[in-house]
Design a protein around this motif. Structure first.
Motif, mmCIF file in Angstrom:
data_model
loop_
_atom_site.group_PDB
_atom_site.id
_atom_site.type_symbol
_atom_site.label_atom_id
_atom_site.label_comp_id
_atom_site.label_asym_id
_atom_site.label_seq_id
_atom_site.Cartn_x
_atom_site.Cartn_y
_atom_site.Cartn_z
ATOM 1 N N VAL A 1 0.811 -1.208 0.000
ATOM 2 C CA VAL A 1 0.000 0.000 0.000
ATOM 3 C C VAL A 1 0.852 1.270 0.000
ATOM 4 O O VAL A 1 0.899 1.956 -1.000
ATOM 5 N N SER A 2 1.521 1.642 1.077
ATOM 6 C CA SER A 2 2.223 2.927 1.131
ATOM 7 C C SER A 2 3.735 2.754 1.225
ATOM 8 O O SER A 2 4.226 1.842 1.896
ATOM 9 N N PRO A 3 4.461 3.670 0.600
ATOM 10 C CA PRO A 3 5.921 3.597 0.624
ATOM 11 C C PRO A 3 6.540 3.691 2.018
ATOM 12 O O PRO A 3 7.629 3.167 2.246
ATOM 13 N N PHE A 4 5.855 4.324 2.979
ATOM 14 C CA PHE A 4 6.483 4.526 4.289
ATOM 15 C C PHE A 4 6.819 3.214 4.995
ATOM 16 O O PHE A 4 7.627 3.198 5.919
ATOM 17 N N THR A 5 6.239 2.115 4.562
ATOM 18 C CA THR A 5 6.527 0.820 5.198
ATOM 19 C C THR A 5 7.904 0.287 4.821
ATOM 20 O O THR A 5 8.379 -0.685 5.424
ATOM 21 N N ALA A 6 8.557 0.920 3.851
ATOM 22 C CA ALA A 6 9.870 0.449 3.400
ATOM 23 C C ALA A 6 10.858 0.324 4.554
ATOM 24 O O ALA A 6 11.652 -0.613 4.600
ATOM 25 N N LYS A 7 10.799 1.260 5.486
ATOM 26 C CA LYS A 7 11.749 1.232 6.603
ATOM 27 C C LYS A 7 11.642 -0.065 7.402
ATOM 28 O O LYS A 7 12.646 -0.649 7.798
ATOM 29 N N ALA A 8 10.430 -0.551 7.631
ATOM 30 C CA ALA A 8 10.250 -1.806 8.371
ATOM 31 C C ALA A 8 10.793 -2.985 7.573
ATOM 32 O O ALA A 8 11.414 -3.897 8.138
ATOM 33 N N PHE A 9 10.577 -2.986 6.262
ATOM 34 C CA PHE A 9 11.073 -4.084 5.423
ATOM 35 C C PHE A 9 12.597 -4.071 5.303
ATOM 36 O O PHE A 9 13.204 -5.107 5.009
ATOM 37 N N GLN A 10 13.227 -2.931 5.526
ATOM 38 C CA GLN A 10 14.690 -2.846 5.450
ATOM 39 C C GLN A 10 15.373 -3.749 6.464
ATOM 40 O O GLN A 10 16.531 -4.110 6.297
ATOM 41 N N GLU A 11 14.661 -4.120 7.514
ATOM 42 C CA GLU A 11 15.240 -4.954 8.562
ATOM 43 C C GLU A 11 15.354 -6.432 8.157
ATOM 44 O O GLU A 11 15.938 -7.229 8.882
ATOM 45 N N LEU A 12 14.786 -6.797 7.019
ATOM 46 C CA LEU A 12 14.880 -8.179 6.543
ATOM 47 C C LEU A 12 16.327 -8.547 6.259
ATOM 48 O O LEU A 12 17.059 -7.786 5.625
ATOM 49 N N ASP A 13 16.709 -9.741 6.682
ATOM 50 C CA ASP A 13 18.039 -10.248 6.369
ATOM 51 C C ASP A 13 18.063 -10.959 5.024
ATOM 52 O O ASP A 13 19.132 -11.355 4.552
ATOM 53 N N ALA A 14 16.917 -11.144 4.397
ATOM 54 C CA ALA A 14 16.794 -11.863 3.131
ATOM 55 C C ALA A 14 16.426 -10.893 2.012
ATOM 56 O O ALA A 14 15.981 -9.777 2.261
ATOM 57 N N LYS A 15 16.599 -11.336 0.789
ATOM 58 C CA LYS A 15 16.199 -10.559 -0.385
ATOM 59 C C LYS A 15 14.674 -10.519 -0.460
ATOM 60 O O LYS A 15 14.005 -11.528 -0.260
#
Length: 163
Positions: free
Chosen positions: A37-51
């Protein structure tokens, strides 16, 4: 092990829980079947250790900014459809608004696995020997259940878990 999620719908709490469990399980890749939905969630996904691989869903708004912010940290946008090969398996990744398209892809014989979302209901089924996986909704907004899935690429075994 591959992590699968869909329909996160801006729920930062759900995204954070999903990222945590994917990191704990040491998945090699995460597939998101749309409706971030919104771009602001990118920061939370940055914490992924996987691609992270993702497709657009029918509720994704600012697609240009979604693309930009997610690709800034190495996520891979597949557009409306991802034709992927991960851990030796052929995967079709889509949101799945059109049921005829999902079924056609599954019976085509071109994929080992189809990953889809949209319905907000988790499901695992086989169509013409192709595994079709819907991890349900990560957000929990429609069903009250926040779920993700794990795919063992070697065994083509799937489990859906509450987060």
């Amino acid at each position: 092990m591959i992590g699968i999620m869909s329909d996160s719908h801006d729920s930062l709490d759900s995204i954070n829980r999903a990222v945590k469990i994917f990191n704990e399980e040491k998945v090699t890749a995460v597939l998101h079947a749309g409706d971030i939905v919104s771009p602001f969630t990118a920061k939370a996904f940055q914490e992924l250790d996987a691609k992270l691989y993702f497709v657009f869903g029918n509720n994704d708004g600012d697609k240009l900014t979604l693309k930009s912010w997610f690709e800034d940290f190495g996520a891979h946008l597949c557009g409306d459809f991802g034709n992927l090969e991960i851990d030796g398996i052929k995967i079709g990744l889509l949101h799945g608004v059109d049921e005829t398209m999902v079924q056609s892809l599954a019976i085509s014989g071109n994929f080992d696995v189809i990953v889809r979302g949209h319905t907000h209901r988790s499901a695992i089924e086989s169509m013409n020997g192709t595994l079709v996986i819907n991890p349900g909704e990560a957000s929990g907004v429609l069903t009250g259940r926040s779920t993700v899935a794990f795919l063992d690429a070697g065994e083509l075994d799937v489990r859906i878990v509450d987060i």
